[in-house]
Design a protein around this motif. Sequence first.
Motif, PDB file in Angstrom:
ATOM      1  N   MET A   1      -6.177  14.793  -8.848  1.00 17.15           N
ATOM      2  CA  MET A   1      -6.824  13.499  -8.807  1.00 17.15           C
ATOM      3  C   MET A   1      -8.216  13.646  -9.402  1.00 17.15           C
ATOM      4  O   MET A   1      -8.903  14.622  -9.187  1.00 17.15           O
TER       5      MET A   1
ATOM      6  N   ARG B   1     -10.848   3.732  -9.834  1.00 12.70           N
ATOM      7  CA  ARG B   1      -9.479   3.903 -10.340  1.00 12.70           C
ATOM      8  C   ARG B   1      -8.751   2.566 -10.416  1.00 12.70           C
ATOM      9  O   ARG B   1      -8.013   2.293 -11.362  1.00 12.70           O
TER      10      ARG B   1
ATOM     11  N   PRO C   1       5.118   5.567  -5.391  1.00 15.38           N
ATOM     12  CA  PRO C   1       4.336   6.782  -5.634  1.00 15.38           C
ATOM     13  C   PRO C   1       2.996   6.503  -6.321  1.00 15.38           C
ATOM     14  O   PRO C   1       1.990   7.152  -6.015  1.00 15.38           O
ATOM     15  N   ALA C   2       2.959   5.544  -7.237  1.00 15.45           N
ATOM     16  CA  ALA C   2       1.704   5.228  -7.931  1.00 15.45           C
ATOM     17  C   ALA C   2       0.669   4.655  -6.963  1.00 15.45           C
ATOM     18  O   ALA C   2      -0.515   5.016  -7.012  1.00 15.45           O
TER      19      ALA C   2
ATOM     20  N   GLY D   1       0.650   5.127  -3.692  1.00 21.46           N
ATOM     21  CA  GLY D   1       0.284   6.222  -2.796  1.00 21.46           C
ATOM     22  C   GLY D   1      -0.706   7.168  -3.435  1.00 21.46           C
ATOM     23  O   GLY D   1      -1.663   7.612  -2.791  1.00 21.46           O
ATOM     24  N   GLU D   2      -0.521   7.455  -4.710  1.00 27.80           N
ATOM     25  CA  GLU D   2      -1.439   8.349  -5.416  1.00 27.80           C
ATOM     26  C   GLU D   2      -2.829   7.719  -5.516  1.00 27.80           C
ATOM     27  O   GLU D   2      -3.837   8.394  -5.332  1.00 27.80           O
TER      28      GLU D   2
ATOM     29  N   GLY E   1      -4.217   7.896  -1.985  1.00 32.10           N
ATOM     30  CA  GLY E   1      -4.229   9.222  -1.379  1.00 32.10           C
ATOM     31  C   GLY E   1      -3.347   9.329  -0.151  1.00 32.10           C
ATOM     32  O   GLY E   1      -3.656  10.056   0.792  1.00 32.10           O
TER      33      GLY E   1
ATOM     34  N   ASP F   1       1.023   9.327   1.192  1.00 28.25           N
ATOM     35  CA  ASP F   1       2.387   9.591   0.763  1.00 28.25           C
ATOM     36  C   ASP F   1       3.083   8.276   0.392  1.00 28.25           C
ATOM     37  O   ASP F   1       2.817   7.238   1.015  1.00 28.25           O
ATOM     38  N   HIS F   2       3.969   8.331  -0.583  1.00 30.05           N
ATOM     39  CA  HIS F   2       4.654   7.109  -1.012  1.00 30.05           C
ATOM     40  C   HIS F   2       5.509   6.507   0.099  1.00 30.05           C
ATOM     41  O   HIS F   2       5.719   5.294   0.130  1.00 30.05           O
TER      42      HIS F   2
END
Length: 87
Positions: free
Chosen positions: A1, A9, A61-62, A64-65, A68, A70-71
């Motif tokens: 990250m 972001r 997943p995007a 979650g990323e 920070g 988990d998806h």
Amino acid sequence: MSGLSLEQRLAQRGLLGAVEKVARRHHVTMGELLGRRRLAHVVRARHTAWRELRRMGLSYPAIGELWGVDHTTVLAACTKAVAEEVQ
């Protein structure tokens, strides 16, 4: 990250406006929405923001990323947000 903040972001990806709209609608600050606090009204707003990002086409997943987490946390939150919308 990268070393960018969550707000930076989101802005980079053109998503900040949608998240700000959710914060206003739920009467929470951006700091609360983007932070880690787990007060019920803040969590509800955060889950709604994640749901809105899903509607905009981001994957679990995007999201979650970005945040920070988990998806599967995002998946559960979006499922719960949809159930609350129906009520």
